[in-house]
Design a protein around this motif. Structure first.
Motif, PDB file in Angstrom:
ATOM      1  N   ASP A  40      18.615  44.133  24.430  1.00 47.51           N
ATOM      2  CA  ASP A  40      19.895  44.453  25.044  1.00 47.51           C
ATOM      3  C   ASP A  40      19.875  44.037  26.503  1.00 47.51           C
ATOM      4  O   ASP A  40      18.868  43.567  27.020  1.00 47.51           O
ATOM      5  N   GLY A  41      21.004  44.192  27.156  1.00 47.01           N
ATOM      6  CA  GLY A  41      21.124  43.850  28.559  1.00 47.01           C
ATOM      7  C   GLY A  41      22.407  44.416  29.122  1.00 47.01           C
ATOM      8  O   GLY A  41      23.217  45.007  28.395  1.00 47.01           O
ATOM      9  N   ASP A  42      22.585  44.216  30.425  1.00 45.23           N
ATOM     10  CA  ASP A  42      23.781  44.712  31.100  1.00 45.23           C
ATOM     11  C   ASP A  42      24.317  43.650  32.041  1.00 45.23           C
ATOM     12  O   ASP A  42      23.548  43.016  32.778  1.00 45.23           O
ATOM     13  N   PHE A  43      25.616  43.490  32.017  1.00 41.83           N
ATOM     14  CA  PHE A  43      26.295  42.614  32.963  1.00 41.83           C
ATOM     15  C   PHE A  43      26.558  43.449  34.209  1.00 41.83           C
ATOM     16  O   PHE A  43      27.233  44.473  34.148  1.00 41.83           O
ATOM     17  N   VAL A  44      25.960  43.018  35.338  1.00 39.73           N
ATOM     18  CA  VAL A  44      26.072  43.781  36.571  1.00 39.73           C
ATOM     19  C   VAL A  44      27.393  43.484  37.263  1.00 39.73           C
ATOM     20  O   VAL A  44      28.032  44.356  37.825  1.00 39.73           O
ATOM     21  N   ASP A  45      27.797  42.263  37.223  1.00 41.07           N
ATOM     22  CA  ASP A  45      29.103  41.848  37.723  1.00 41.07           C
ATOM     23  C   ASP A  45      29.543  40.699  36.827  1.00 41.07           C
ATOM     24  O   ASP A  45      28.897  40.426  35.817  1.00 41.07           O
ATOM     25  N   GLY A  46      30.577  40.033  37.137  1.00 35.47           N
ATOM     26  CA  GLY A  46      31.064  38.963  36.283  1.00 35.47           C
ATOM     27  C   GLY A  46      30.151  37.757  36.196  1.00 35.47           C
ATOM     28  O   GLY A  46      30.334  36.887  35.356  1.00 35.47           O
ATOM     29  N   ASN A  47      29.118  37.700  37.064  1.00 36.26           N
ATOM     30  CA  ASN A  47      28.265  36.511  37.107  1.00 36.26           C
ATOM     31  C   ASN A  47      26.782  36.782  36.953  1.00 36.26           C
ATOM     32  O   ASN A  47      25.973  35.873  37.123  1.00 36.26           O
ATOM     33  N   THR A  48      26.363  38.019  36.665  1.00 35.34           N
ATOM     34  CA  THR A  48      24.950  38.359  36.571  1.00 35.34           C
ATOM     35  C   THR A  48      24.683  39.190  35.323  1.00 35.34           C
ATOM     36  O   THR A  48      25.381  40.166  35.063  1.00 35.34           O
ATOM     37  N   LEU A  49      23.656  38.805  34.557  1.00 35.28           N
ATOM     38  CA  LEU A  49      23.235  39.514  33.358  1.00 35.28           C
ATOM     39  C   LEU A  49      21.779  39.919  33.531  1.00 35.28           C
ATOM     40  O   LEU A  49      20.920  39.077  33.798  1.00 35.28           O
TER      41      LEU A  49
END
Length: 124
Positions: A105-114
């Motif tokens: 799994d992962g998380d998108f921190v903002d619209g440009n970073t995973l």
């Protein structure tokens, strides 16, 4: 003698089978059609998702391509398509199910970073 099924699941499949007998389809066809419609709806939703596209580590070694059909293709170094599978995004969280059975799994921190597996990937 007629059997009466008390289980709602058995009632559903019995009714679907009886309806299918009149139209030439089966209960399995009814369930498969419903599953196909749900998959198509999910694919249509994913095609418009803002996280679709290529995500790459700063050194270019790991590349995740999130495809509009709910699948992903991950390259590692010179190894193209090192991992493939399906994914699902809920809010800013992504779940991966690799075709070999591996999950991540992962998380998108903002619209440009995973953030995924200790790595930081950026949109390309």
């Amino acid at each position: 003698m007629r059997k009466i099924f008390k289980s709602p699941v058995l009632q559903f499949f019995t009714a679907a089978a009886l309806a299918g007998a009149a139209t030439g389809s089966s209960a399995a066809d009814t369930v498969n059609d419903r599953d196909l419609r749900q998959q198509q709806t999910s694919e249509n939703t994913m095609q418009q998702h803002p996280y679709i596209g290529m995500w790459v580590t700063d050194d270019g070694r790991v590349r995740h391509e999130l495809l509009p059909n709910g699948r992903y293709d991950e390259a590692r170094g010179n190894r193209e398509s090192a991992y493939r599978g399906r994914y699902d995004v809920t809010g800013n969280h992504i779940e991966y199910w690799d075709d070999t059975g591996f999950t991540a799994d992962g998380d998108f921190v903002d619209g440009n970073t995973l953030h995924h597996g200790g790595m930081v990937l950026r949109r390309r």
